[in-house]
Write a protein that holds these residues in place. Structure first.
Motif, PDB file in Angstrom:
ATOM      1  N   TYR A 127      41.531  55.813  40.529  1.00 28.35           N
ATOM      2  CA  TYR A 127      41.783  54.900  40.887  1.00 28.35           C
ATOM      3  C   TYR A 127      40.190  53.852  42.053  1.00 28.35           C
ATOM      4  CZ  TYR A 127      45.285  54.383  38.385  1.00 28.35           C
ATOM      5  OH  TYR A 127      46.557  55.471  37.275  1.00 28.35           O
ATOM      6  N   ASP A 128      40.442  55.119  42.690  1.00 28.38           N
ATOM      7  CA  ASP A 128      40.636  54.088  44.111  1.00 28.38           C
ATOM      8  C   ASP A 128      38.365  55.479  44.573  1.00 28.38           C
ATOM      9  OD1 ASP A 128      39.595  54.356  47.178  1.00 28.38           O
ATOM     10  OD2 ASP A 128      41.833  53.938  47.589  1.00 28.38           O
ATOM     11  N   TYR A 130      36.947  55.350  46.830  1.00 24.98           N
ATOM     12  CA  TYR A 130      36.813  55.867  48.654  1.00 24.98           C
ATOM     13  C   TYR A 130      37.832  57.152  48.876  1.00 24.98           C
ATOM     14  CZ  TYR A 130      37.318  55.891  53.089  1.00 24.98           C
ATOM     15  OH  TYR A 130      36.751  56.333  55.045  1.00 24.98           O
ATOM     16  N   CYS A 164      40.729  49.893  39.622  1.00 27.19           N
ATOM     17  CA  CYS A 164      39.354  49.883  40.750  1.00 27.19           C
ATOM     18  C   CYS A 164      38.618  49.488  41.710  1.00 27.19           C
ATOM     19  CB  CYS A 164      38.955  51.333  39.695  1.00 27.19           C
ATOM     20  SG  CYS A 164      39.069  52.102  38.634  1.00 27.19           S
ATOM     21  N   ASP A 167      41.161  48.829  44.052  1.00 22.85           N
ATOM     22  CA  ASP A 167      41.200  49.931  44.668  1.00 22.85           C
ATOM     23  C   ASP A 167      40.895  50.590  45.983  1.00 22.85           C
ATOM     24  OD1 ASP A 167      44.114  49.861  44.096  1.00 22.85           O
ATOM     25  OD2 ASP A 167      43.828  51.898  42.825  1.00 22.85           O
ATOM     26  N   PHE A 168      39.298  50.320  46.014  1.00 17.68           N
ATOM     27  CA  PHE A 168      38.449  50.704  46.599  1.00 17.68           C
ATOM     28  C   PHE A 168      38.046  49.779  47.446  1.00 17.68           C
ATOM     29  CE2 PHE A 168      33.850  49.919  46.928  1.00 17.68           C
ATOM     30  CZ  PHE A 168      33.911  51.287  47.620  1.00 17.68           C
ATOM     31  N   CYS A 170      40.119  47.363  48.909  1.00 23.30           N
ATOM     32  CA  CYS A 170      41.137  47.636  50.430  1.00 23.30           C
ATOM     33  C   CYS A 170      40.979  48.895  51.216  1.00 23.30           C
ATOM     34  CB  CYS A 170      42.580  48.026  48.891  1.00 23.30           C
ATOM     35  SG  CYS A 170      42.932  46.404  48.262  1.00 23.30           S
ATOM     36  N   SER A 171      40.696  50.081  50.342  1.00 25.20           N
ATOM     37  CA  SER A 171      40.027  51.191  50.735  1.00 25.20           C
ATOM     38  C   SER A 171      38.603  51.030  52.277  1.00 25.20           C
ATOM     39  CB  SER A 171      40.328  52.670  49.984  1.00 25.20           C
ATOM     40  OG  SER A 171      41.513  52.802  49.549  1.00 25.20           O
TER      41      SER A 171
END
Length: 243
Positions: A127-128, A130, A164, A167-168, A170-171
């Motif tokens: 998903y992420d 990062y 996605c 999630d990106f 947030c990271s």
């Protein structure tokens, strides 16, 4: 009923958006998240829309417009492309965007960016973006991209707003806060160039393993949660002189 729920949610979780001017004298990077056939092109796969969708079509148009603007200005662009292997499922979702298939390729409106020298393409199997940028030696393609280009602001667009993309974001914000992404300062999510998918309640009830996913509601939740983490949420984006 769904529209009433969305109105209630927006009243309880109001989302203030802003018009963002990207200063010409600051390096801004554009991140395109998963704007690929498997998520955006009608009938292209298990997670593609079944019929034309206004939110997704608008996202593609705005993202393509921004990509052209960034390329004309020779600013850095990174495109994450969801690409999975058949023997590595991504539960709870069915097989999708299998590497080597057209599902895992950019939508037609963005395929031209593959030939642009300022564009970095990164295929990811999670998903992420990062985490999906991690290499076997511990380096990170995204982190290196930010540092090598001295990016101070990120403009993030794509799908899905609440999965996605979120999630990106947030990271990235966590990494920024820990000092891993200097000189990055601002992460901006452009709402009109983001979209998510739609699974109404009645469809989910008749589909084994499916969860309801009302599009407008989850789009709002994704944007709200990104802002809660520290992202700026923009409903307009332009370039201009510094204030």
């Amino acid at each position: 009923m769904v529209s009433q729920t969305i109105d209630l949610l927006k009243n309880e979780l109001p989302l203030e958006q802003e018009s963002v001017v990207l200063p010409d004298d600051v390096v801004t990077g554009l991140v395109l998240v998963d704007i690929i056939n498997g998520f955006c092109t009608v009938g292209a796969g298990n997670l593609a829309p079944r019929e034309p969708n206004r939110q997704i079509s608008g996202m593609i148009s705005e993202s393509a417009r921004l990509a052209r603007l960034f390329c004309d200005k020779e600013l850095p662009v990174m495109a994450f492309l969801d690409s999975h292997y058949p023997d590595k499922p991504e539960d709870p979702y069915p097989p999708h965007c299998i590497a080597g298939t057209d599902e895992a390729n950019l939508v037609p409106a963005l395929q031209w960016i593959e030939n642009e020298t300022n564009v970095t393409i990164r295929r990811k199997d999670c998903y992420d973006g990062y985490l999906g940028s991690m290499e076997a030696d511990g380096s990170n393609v995204f982190v290196d991209w930010v540092k090598n280009n001295q990016i101070k602001a990120l403009l993030v667009v794509g799908v899905c707003t609440d999965i996605c993309v979120l999630d990106f974001v947030c990271s990235t914000l966590s990494a920024r806060n820990r000092g891993f992404l200097a000189p990055l300062e601002d992460v901006i999510l452009y709402s009109r160039a983001c979209a998510t998918f739609d699974v109404p309640l009645h469809v989910a009830r008749n589909t084994k393993g499916a969860l309801p996913h009302p599009q407008e509601l989850m789009h709002h939740v994704g944007l709200y949660m990104a802002k809660e983490r520290g992202a700026k949420i923009a409903n307009e984006v332009s370039f201009g002189a510094s204030k």
